[in-house]
Design a protein around this motif. Structure first.
Motif, PDB file in Angstrom:
ATOM      1  N   UNK A  47       0.332   9.440   0.247  1.00 26.85           N
ATOM      2  CA  UNK A  47      -0.778  10.350   0.535  1.00 26.85           C
ATOM      3  C   UNK A  47      -0.301  11.482   1.416  1.00 26.85           C
ATOM      4  N   UNK A  48      -1.215  12.423   1.722  1.00 25.14           N
ATOM      5  CA  UNK A  48      -0.808  13.572   2.533  1.00 25.14           C
ATOM      6  C   UNK A  48      -1.881  14.031   3.509  1.00 25.14           C
ATOM      7  N   UNK A  49      -2.907  13.188   3.727  1.00 25.59           N
ATOM      8  CA  UNK A  49      -4.015  13.574   4.599  1.00 25.59           C
ATOM      9  C   UNK A  49      -3.863  13.015   6.008  1.00 25.59           C
ATOM     10  N   UNK A  50      -4.937  13.137   6.784  1.00 21.96           N
ATOM     11  CA  UNK A  50      -4.926  12.652   8.169  1.00 21.96           C
ATOM     12  C   UNK A  50      -4.665  11.157   8.257  1.00 21.96           C
ATOM     13  N   UNK A  51      -5.208  10.423   7.296  1.00 17.95           N
ATOM     14  CA  UNK A  51      -5.042   8.968   7.349  1.00 17.95           C
ATOM     15  C   UNK A  51      -3.563   8.599   7.236  1.00 17.95           C
TER      16      UNK A  51
ATOM     17  N   UNK B  96       7.060   8.714   3.916  1.00 16.64           N
ATOM     18  CA  UNK B  96       5.794   9.257   3.396  1.00 16.64           C
ATOM     19  C   UNK B  96       6.061   9.854   2.020  1.00 16.64           C
ATOM     20  N   UNK B  97       5.358   9.358   1.025  1.00 11.83           N
ATOM     21  CA  UNK B  97       5.515   9.894  -0.330  1.00 11.83           C
ATOM     22  C   UNK B  97       4.257  10.705  -0.647  1.00 11.83           C
ATOM     23  N   UNK B  98       4.460  11.995  -0.904  1.00  8.82           N
ATOM     24  CA  UNK B  98       3.303  12.873  -1.150  1.00  8.82           C
ATOM     25  C   UNK B  98       3.542  13.696  -2.414  1.00  8.82           C
ATOM     26  N   UNK B  99       2.463  13.905  -3.167  1.00 10.55           N
ATOM     27  CA  UNK B  99       2.622  14.534  -4.478  1.00 10.55           C
ATOM     28  C   UNK B  99       2.861  16.040  -4.430  1.00 10.55           C
TER      29      UNK B  99
ATOM     30  N   UNK C  44      10.313   9.605   7.520  1.00  8.27           N
ATOM     31  CA  UNK C  44      10.894  10.644   6.662  1.00  8.27           C
ATOM     32  C   UNK C  44       9.930  10.957   5.522  1.00  8.27           C
ATOM     33  N   UNK C  45      10.247  12.015   4.782  1.00  9.88           N
ATOM     34  CA  UNK C  45       9.311  12.530   3.771  1.00  9.88           C
ATOM     35  C   UNK C  45       9.943  12.556   2.391  1.00  9.88           C
ATOM     36  N   UNK C  46       9.206  12.091   1.417  1.00  5.77           N
ATOM     37  CA  UNK C  46       9.623  12.225   0.018  1.00  5.77           C
ATOM     38  C   UNK C  46       8.515  13.050  -0.644  1.00  5.77           C
ATOM     39  N   UNK C  47       8.766  14.353  -0.761  1.00  2.00           N
ATOM     40  CA  UNK C  47       7.704  15.272  -1.177  1.00  2.00           C
ATOM     41  C   UNK C  47       7.798  15.595  -2.662  1.00  2.00           C
ATOM     42  N   UNK C  48       6.751  16.242  -3.173  1.00  2.00           N
ATOM     43  CA  UNK C  48       6.680  16.557  -4.609  1.00  2.00           C
ATOM     44  C   UNK C  48       6.955  15.308  -5.444  1.00  2.00           C
TER      45      UNK C  48
ATOM     46  N   UNK D   7       7.978  15.164  -9.281  1.00  2.00           N
ATOM     47  CA  UNK D   7       7.036  15.819 -10.206  1.00  2.00           C
ATOM     48  C   UNK D   7       7.593  17.121 -10.769  1.00  2.00           C
ATOM     49  N   UNK D   8       8.604  17.694 -10.110  1.00  2.00           N
ATOM     50  CA  UNK D   8       9.179  18.946 -10.633  1.00  2.00           C
ATOM     51  C   UNK D   8      10.210  18.672 -11.713  1.00  2.00           C
ATOM     52  N   UNK D   9      11.146  17.750 -11.421  1.00  2.00           N
ATOM     53  CA  UNK D   9      12.220  17.481 -12.395  1.00  2.00           C
ATOM     54  C   UNK D   9      11.826  16.399 -13.398  1.00  2.00           C
ATOM     55  N   UNK D  10      10.846  15.562 -13.003  1.00  2.00           N
ATOM     56  CA  UNK D  10      10.473  14.433 -13.863  1.00  2.00           C
ATOM     57  C   UNK D  10      11.403  13.235 -13.702  1.00  2.00           C
ATOM     58  N   UNK D  11      12.423  13.364 -12.838  1.00  2.00           N
ATOM     59  CA  UNK D  11      13.386  12.276 -12.634  1.00  2.00           C
ATOM     60  C   UNK D  11      12.728  11.056 -11.988  1.00  2.00           C
ATOM     61  N   UNK D  12      13.164   9.874 -12.441  1.00  2.00           N
ATOM     62  CA  UNK D  12      12.651   8.619 -11.873  1.00  2.00           C
ATOM     63  C   UNK D  12      13.757   7.938 -11.087  1.00  2.00           C
ATOM     64  N   UNK D  13      13.386   7.302  -9.980  1.00  2.00           N
ATOM     65  CA  UNK D  13      14.360   6.490  -9.243  1.00  2.00           C
ATOM     66  C   UNK D  13      13.623   5.358  -8.544  1.00  2.00           C
ATOM     67  N   UNK D  14      14.355   4.272  -8.282  1.00  2.00           N
ATOM     68  CA  UNK D  14      13.765   3.154  -7.554  1.00  2.00           C
ATOM     69  C   UNK D  14      14.167   3.234  -6.087  1.00  2.00           C
TER      70      UNK D  14
END
Ligand code: NAP
Length: 304
Positions: free
Chosen positions: A148-152, A169-172, A193-197, A217-224
Protein backbone atom coordinates in the motif's frame (compact mmCIF):
# COMPACT_ATOMS: atom_id res chain seq x y z
CA UNK A 1 -38.65 -8.13 20.79
CA UNK A 2 -36.69 -5.68 22.96
CA UNK A 3 -37.59 -1.99 22.51
CA UNK A 4 -35.22 0.97 22.72
CA UNK A 5 -35.28 4.67 21.90
CA UNK A 6 -32.15 4.39 19.80
CA UNK A 7 -30.21 1.50 18.28
CA UNK A 8 -26.64 2.18 17.17
CA UNK A 9 -25.00 -0.32 14.84
CA UNK A 10 -21.23 -0.38 15.33
CA UNK A 11 -19.06 0.57 18.31
CA UNK A 12 -16.08 2.28 16.73
CA UNK A 13 -15.29 5.97 17.35
CA UNK A 14 -18.44 7.12 15.53
CA UNK A 15 -20.82 4.67 17.24
CA UNK A 16 -19.30 5.16 20.69
CA UNK A 17 -19.53 8.95 20.39
CA UNK A 18 -23.14 8.62 19.25
CA UNK A 19 -23.68 6.41 22.31
CA UNK A 20 -22.06 9.03 24.54
CA UNK A 21 -24.34 11.82 23.32
CA UNK A 22 -27.38 9.55 23.31
CA UNK A 23 -26.67 8.36 26.86
CA UNK A 24 -26.27 11.94 28.05
CA UNK A 25 -29.65 12.74 26.44
CA UNK A 26 -31.04 9.89 28.54
CA UNK A 27 -32.23 7.96 25.53
CA UNK A 28 -32.62 4.24 26.17
CA UNK A 29 -29.84 3.13 23.84
CA UNK A 30 -28.50 -0.17 22.52
CA UNK A 31 -25.12 -0.44 20.79
CA UNK A 32 -24.50 -3.55 18.67
CA UNK A 33 -20.93 -4.48 17.68
CA UNK A 34 -19.97 -7.61 15.77
CA UNK A 35 -16.20 -7.43 16.36
CA UNK A 36 -14.22 -5.76 19.15
CA UNK A 37 -15.62 -2.61 20.77
CA UNK A 38 -13.36 0.14 19.42
CA UNK A 39 -13.60 -0.76 15.75
CA UNK A 40 -10.99 -0.96 13.03
CA UNK A 41 -8.79 1.75 14.53
CA UNK A 42 -7.65 -1.09 16.82
CA UNK A 43 -5.84 -2.51 13.77
CA UNK A 44 -3.35 0.32 14.34
CA UNK A 45 -1.09 0.51 17.39
CA UNK A 46 -1.16 4.23 18.17
CA UNK A 47 -2.90 7.36 17.01
CA UNK A 48 -0.95 10.60 16.77
CA UNK A 49 -3.49 12.99 15.31
CA UNK A 50 -6.29 12.76 17.83
CA UNK A 51 -6.27 16.19 19.50
CA UNK A 52 -5.13 16.46 23.08
CA UNK A 53 -2.45 13.75 23.02
CA UNK A 54 0.77 15.42 21.82
CA UNK A 55 2.77 12.21 22.34
CA UNK A 56 0.08 10.09 20.69
CA UNK A 57 -2.05 7.55 22.52
CA UNK A 58 -2.41 3.80 22.08
CA UNK A 59 -5.62 3.01 20.22
CA UNK A 60 -6.54 0.43 22.88
CA UNK A 61 -6.23 3.07 25.57
CA UNK A 62 -8.24 5.67 23.63
CA UNK A 63 -11.01 3.29 22.62
CA UNK A 64 -11.11 1.69 26.10
CA UNK A 65 -11.71 5.16 27.53
CA UNK A 66 -14.48 5.88 25.02
CA UNK A 67 -16.14 2.56 25.88
CA UNK A 68 -15.92 3.20 29.64
CA UNK A 69 -17.47 6.66 29.19
CA UNK A 70 -20.41 5.16 27.31
CA UNK A 71 -20.96 2.25 29.70
CA UNK A 72 -20.88 4.66 32.63
CA UNK A 73 -24.06 6.23 31.19
CA UNK A 74 -25.89 2.91 31.17
CA UNK A 75 -25.81 2.38 27.42
CA UNK A 76 -26.10 -1.33 26.64
CA UNK A 77 -23.43 -2.84 24.38
CA UNK A 78 -23.99 -6.30 22.91
CA UNK A 79 -21.78 -8.42 20.70
CA UNK A 80 -23.69 -9.65 17.66
CA UNK A 81 -23.94 -9.19 13.91
CA UNK A 82 -26.74 -7.17 12.34
CA UNK A 83 -28.16 -9.25 9.52
CA UNK A 84 -30.97 -7.00 8.33
CA UNK A 85 -32.78 -3.80 9.14
CA UNK A 86 -36.34 -2.76 8.42
CA UNK A 87 -36.05 1.00 7.90
CA UNK A 88 -39.79 1.73 8.11
CA UNK A 89 -40.37 -0.25 11.32
CA UNK A 90 -36.90 0.56 12.76
CA UNK A 91 -36.38 -3.12 13.46
CA UNK A 92 -32.91 -4.64 13.56
CA UNK A 93 -32.46 -8.38 13.12
CA UNK A 94 -29.37 -9.93 14.72
CA UNK A 95 -28.39 -13.59 14.91
CA UNK A 96 -29.91 -13.78 18.37
CA UNK A 97 -33.32 -12.14 17.74
CA UNK A 98 -34.75 -8.73 16.86
CA UNK A 99 -34.62 -5.28 18.46
CA UNK A 100 -36.83 -2.30 17.77
CA UNK A 101 -35.91 1.36 18.09
CA UNK A 102 -37.56 4.69 17.44
CA UNK A 103 -34.48 5.66 15.46
CA UNK A 104 -31.36 3.87 14.20
CA UNK A 105 -27.81 5.11 13.74
CA UNK A 106 -25.59 3.16 11.36
CA UNK A 107 -21.94 3.39 12.40
CA UNK A 108 -20.87 0.09 10.91
CA UNK A 109 -17.47 1.31 9.68
CA UNK A 110 -15.30 -0.40 7.12
CA UNK A 111 -13.24 -3.56 6.72
CA UNK A 112 -9.77 -3.97 5.18
CA UNK A 113 -9.70 -4.50 1.42
CA UNK A 114 -8.09 -7.69 0.14
CA UNK A 115 -5.65 -8.01 -2.73
CA UNK A 116 -7.57 -10.94 -4.19
CA UNK A 117 -4.44 -12.82 -5.28
CA UNK A 118 -3.52 -16.51 -5.10
CA UNK A 119 -2.29 -17.52 -1.64
CA UNK A 120 -3.92 -14.58 0.19
CA UNK A 121 -6.74 -16.59 1.70
CA UNK A 122 -4.70 -19.76 2.19
CA UNK A 123 -1.98 -17.99 4.19
CA UNK A 124 -4.19 -15.60 6.18
CA UNK A 125 -3.11 -16.16 9.77
CA UNK A 126 -0.02 -17.95 8.48
CA UNK A 127 1.98 -14.91 7.44
CA UNK A 128 -0.74 -12.85 5.74
CA UNK A 129 -2.15 -10.18 8.05
CA UNK A 130 -4.30 -7.05 7.96
CA UNK A 131 -3.34 -6.00 11.49
CA UNK A 132 0.22 -5.06 12.42
CA UNK A 133 -0.82 -4.36 16.00
CA UNK A 134 -2.18 -7.87 16.43
CA UNK A 135 0.49 -9.81 14.54
CA UNK A 136 3.62 -7.61 14.40
CA UNK A 137 5.19 -9.09 17.56
CA UNK A 138 5.20 -12.55 15.91
CA UNK A 139 7.75 -11.30 13.37
CA UNK A 140 10.68 -10.58 15.66
CA UNK A 141 13.89 -10.48 13.57
CA UNK A 142 11.91 -11.66 10.52
CA UNK A 143 11.60 -10.15 7.08
CA UNK A 144 8.19 -8.73 6.20
CA UNK A 145 6.62 -6.83 3.32
CA UNK A 146 3.77 -4.37 3.61
CA UNK A 147 1.54 -3.43 0.68
CA UNK A 148 0.00 0.00 0.00
CA UNK A 149 1.00 3.66 -0.10
CA UNK A 150 -1.30 5.51 2.32
CA UNK A 151 -1.06 6.68 5.92
CA UNK A 152 -1.85 3.24 7.25
CA UNK A 153 1.11 1.65 5.47
CA UNK A 154 3.45 4.37 6.66
CA UNK A 155 2.39 4.12 10.29
CA UNK A 156 2.33 0.35 10.35
CA UNK A 157 5.70 -0.02 8.58
CA UNK A 158 7.24 2.09 11.34
CA UNK A 159 5.49 -0.02 13.96
CA UNK A 160 6.61 -3.29 12.35
CA UNK A 161 10.22 -2.07 12.26
CA UNK A 162 10.23 -2.38 16.06
CA UNK A 163 10.13 -6.16 15.63
CA UNK A 164 11.10 -7.16 12.10
CA UNK A 165 14.65 -7.14 10.78
CA UNK A 166 13.48 -5.64 7.49
CA UNK A 167 10.24 -4.04 6.29
CA UNK A 168 9.79 -3.62 2.54
CA UNK A 169 6.99 -1.33 1.41
CA UNK A 170 5.54 -2.49 -1.90
CA UNK A 171 3.53 0.21 -3.65
CA UNK A 172 1.96 0.20 -7.09
CA UNK A 173 3.05 3.76 -7.96
CA UNK A 174 6.31 5.66 -7.56
CA UNK A 175 4.86 8.10 -4.97
CA UNK A 176 3.28 7.26 -1.65
CA UNK A 177 0.13 9.16 -0.73
CA UNK A 178 0.98 9.09 3.01
CA UNK A 179 1.32 12.46 4.75
CA UNK A 180 4.70 14.23 4.51
CA UNK A 181 5.58 13.82 8.19
CA UNK A 182 5.13 10.05 7.96
CA UNK A 183 7.15 9.82 4.73
CA UNK A 184 10.02 11.68 6.41
CA UNK A 185 10.00 9.11 9.22
CA UNK A 186 9.99 6.24 6.74
CA UNK A 187 13.00 7.69 4.92
CA UNK A 188 14.88 7.99 8.20
CA UNK A 189 14.13 4.41 9.26
CA UNK A 190 17.04 2.11 8.38
CA UNK A 191 14.92 -1.04 8.50
CA UNK A 192 12.44 0.26 5.90
CA UNK A 193 13.01 0.01 2.15
CA UNK A 194 10.76 0.64 -0.84
CA UNK A 195 9.76 -1.49 -3.80
CA UNK A 196 7.90 1.01 -5.97
CA UNK A 197 5.93 0.73 -9.21
CA UNK A 198 5.29 -2.84 -8.14
CA UNK A 199 2.40 -5.10 -7.19
CA UNK A 200 2.23 -8.46 -5.43
CA UNK A 201 0.71 -11.11 -7.69
CA UNK A 202 1.02 -14.22 -5.51
CA UNK A 203 1.81 -15.34 -1.98
CA UNK A 204 3.79 -18.56 -1.78
CA UNK A 205 4.81 -21.01 0.91
CA UNK A 206 4.35 -24.50 2.28
CA UNK A 207 2.93 -24.50 5.82
CA UNK A 208 3.24 -20.70 6.06
CA UNK A 209 4.21 -17.70 3.96
CA UNK A 210 7.73 -17.98 2.53
CA UNK A 211 7.78 -15.59 -0.44
CA UNK A 212 5.78 -13.15 -2.52
CA UNK A 213 5.85 -12.76 -6.29
CA UNK A 214 6.35 -9.14 -7.27
CA UNK A 215 5.55 -7.68 -10.67
CA UNK A 216 7.23 -4.50 -11.89
CA UNK A 217 4.30 -2.65 -13.45
CA UNK A 218 6.51 -0.81 -15.96
CA UNK A 219 8.60 -3.70 -17.30
CA UNK A 220 6.13 -6.48 -16.46
CA UNK A 221 9.03 -8.48 -14.97
CA UNK A 222 8.20 -10.98 -12.23
CA UNK A 223 10.44 -11.98 -9.34
CA UNK A 224 10.08 -13.80 -6.04
CA UNK A 225 11.07 -12.11 -2.78
CA UNK A 226 11.57 -14.27 0.31
CA UNK A 227 9.70 -13.02 3.36
CA UNK A 228 8.05 -14.37 6.49
CA UNK A 229 5.03 -12.14 6.46
CA UNK A 230 2.93 -9.83 4.32
CA UNK A 231 0.83 -7.04 5.80
CA UNK A 232 -1.88 -5.64 3.55
CA UNK A 233 -3.00 -2.01 3.97
CA UNK A 234 -4.65 -1.06 0.70
CA UNK A 235 -7.62 0.80 2.11
CA UNK A 236 -11.03 -0.16 3.38
CA UNK A 237 -14.52 -0.92 2.10
CA UNK A 238 -17.70 -0.01 3.96
CA UNK A 239 -19.50 -2.63 6.05
CA UNK A 240 -22.88 -1.93 4.50
CA UNK A 241 -23.92 -5.17 2.77
CA UNK A 242 -26.85 -5.55 5.19
CA UNK A 243 -28.18 -2.20 3.92
CA UNK A 244 -28.22 -3.11 0.23
CA UNK A 245 -31.47 -2.04 -1.41
CA UNK A 246 -32.72 -0.46 1.83
CA UNK A 247 -30.94 2.87 1.85
CA UNK A 248 -29.33 5.21 -0.66
CA UNK A 249 -25.65 4.36 -1.17
CA UNK A 250 -23.03 5.18 -3.80
CA UNK A 251 -21.53 2.62 -6.19
CA UNK A 252 -18.93 1.66 -3.55
CA UNK A 253 -21.52 0.96 -0.85
CA UNK A 254 -20.92 4.20 1.07
CA UNK A 255 -24.10 5.54 2.68
CA UNK A 256 -25.21 8.95 1.39
CA UNK A 257 -26.15 11.39 4.16
CA UNK A 258 -26.84 15.10 4.51
CA UNK A 259 -24.98 17.39 6.91
CA UNK A 260 -27.18 16.16 9.78
CA UNK A 261 -26.18 12.54 9.07
CA UNK A 262 -29.71 11.81 7.86
CA UNK A 263 -29.93 9.05 5.26
CA UNK A 264 -32.54 8.61 2.54
CA UNK A 265 -34.82 6.89 5.11
CA UNK A 266 -36.62 8.83 7.87
CA UNK A 267 -35.23 8.14 11.33
CA UNK A 268 -32.17 6.30 10.02
CA UNK A 269 -28.87 8.14 10.43
CA UNK A 270 -25.32 7.17 9.42
CA UNK A 271 -21.92 8.32 10.66
CA UNK A 272 -18.22 7.50 10.45
CA UNK A 273 -16.40 5.44 7.86
CA UNK A 274 -19.52 3.81 6.41
CA UNK A 275 -20.73 7.10 4.95
CA UNK A 276 -19.54 9.02 1.92
CA UNK A 277 -17.39 12.00 2.87
CA UNK A 278 -14.05 13.60 2.08
CA UNK A 279 -11.91 12.68 5.11
CA UNK A 280 -11.78 9.41 7.06
CA UNK A 281 -10.24 10.09 10.47
CA UNK A 282 -11.10 9.18 14.05
CA UNK A 283 -11.57 12.82 14.92
CA UNK A 284 -14.29 13.43 12.34
CA UNK A 285 -15.84 10.00 12.93
CA UNK A 286 -16.44 11.24 16.49
CA UNK A 287 -17.85 14.50 15.14
CA UNK A 288 -20.18 12.54 12.86
CA UNK A 289 -21.34 10.45 15.81
CA UNK A 290 -22.21 13.51 17.89
CA UNK A 291 -24.21 15.02 15.01
CA UNK A 292 -26.01 11.73 14.31
CA UNK A 293 -27.03 11.34 17.97
CA UNK A 294 -28.26 14.94 18.10
CA UNK A 295 -30.29 14.41 14.92
CA UNK A 296 -31.71 11.14 16.25
CA UNK A 297 -32.66 12.84 19.53
CA UNK A 298 -34.52 15.60 17.64
CA UNK A 299 -36.24 13.03 15.41
CA UNK A 300 -37.44 11.02 18.43
CA UNK A 301 -38.51 14.15 20.34
CA UNK A 302 -40.58 15.39 17.40
CA UNK A 303 -42.42 12.06 17.24
CA UNK A 304 -43.35 12.11 20.93
P1 NAP B 1 -5.70 4.75 1.52
O1 NAP B 1 -5.29 6.10 1.99
O2 NAP B 1 -6.97 4.59 0.77
O3 NAP B 1 -4.49 4.17 0.68
C1 NAP B 1 -4.58 2.88 0.13
C2 NAP B 1 -3.29 2.62 -0.59
O4 NAP B 1 -3.34 1.32 -1.11
C3 NAP B 1 -3.06 3.60 -1.74
O5 NAP B 1 -1.71 3.99 -1.75
C4 NAP B 1 -3.44 2.75 -2.96
O6 NAP B 1 -2.64 3.05 -4.08
C5 NAP B 1 -3.10 1.36 -2.51
N1 NAP B 1 -3.96 0.36 -3.14
C6 NAP B 1 -5.30 0.36 -3.21
N2 NAP B 1 -5.74 -0.76 -3.83
C7 NAP B 1 -4.64 -1.46 -4.15
C8 NAP B 1 -4.43 -2.71 -4.80
N3 NAP B 1 -5.46 -3.46 -5.23
N4 NAP B 1 -3.17 -3.13 -4.96
C9 NAP B 1 -2.12 -2.40 -4.53
N5 NAP B 1 -2.26 -1.22 -3.89
C10 NAP B 1 -3.50 -0.76 -3.71
O7 NAP B 1 -5.85 3.69 2.72
P2 NAP B 1 -5.20 3.65 4.18
O8 NAP B 1 -3.80 4.08 4.20
O9 NAP B 1 -5.54 2.31 4.70
O10 NAP B 1 -6.07 4.71 4.94
C11 NAP B 1 -7.51 4.63 4.92
C12 NAP B 1 -8.08 5.91 5.45
O11 NAP B 1 -7.73 6.06 6.82
C13 NAP B 1 -7.50 7.12 4.73
O12 NAP B 1 -8.51 8.09 4.64
C14 NAP B 1 -6.39 7.57 5.64
O13 NAP B 1 -6.08 8.94 5.53
C15 NAP B 1 -6.95 7.22 7.01
N6 NAP B 1 -5.82 6.96 7.93
C16 NAP B 1 -5.31 8.04 8.55
C17 NAP B 1 -4.25 7.86 9.40
C18 NAP B 1 -3.69 9.06 10.05
O14 NAP B 1 -4.06 10.16 9.70
N7 NAP B 1 -2.80 8.94 11.00
C19 NAP B 1 -3.70 6.60 9.64
C20 NAP B 1 -4.23 5.51 8.96
C21 NAP B 1 -5.30 5.71 8.09
P3 NAP B 1 -2.76 4.46 -4.87
O15 NAP B 1 -2.04 5.44 -4.03
O16 NAP B 1 -2.13 4.17 -6.17
O17 NAP B 1 -4.25 4.73 -4.97
Amino acid sequence: MAKYDLIIIGAGPAGLTAGLYSGRSRLNTLLIEKMAVGGRILLSETIENYPGFPEGISTQNLMGRMEAQVRELGVGIISDEVLEIDCAKKVVRISDGVHEGQAIIIASGARPKKLGIPGEEKYTGRGVSYCATCDGPFFKEKKVVIVGGGNAVAEEAIYLSRFASQVSIIHRRKDLRASAILQERLQANKKVDFILNSIVTEIKGSQKTEAVTIKDVESGNLRDLNCDGIFIYIGYEPETIFLKGKIRMDENGLVITDDNMATSEAGIFACGDCRKKSLYQVVNACGDGAVAADSAYKYISNKR
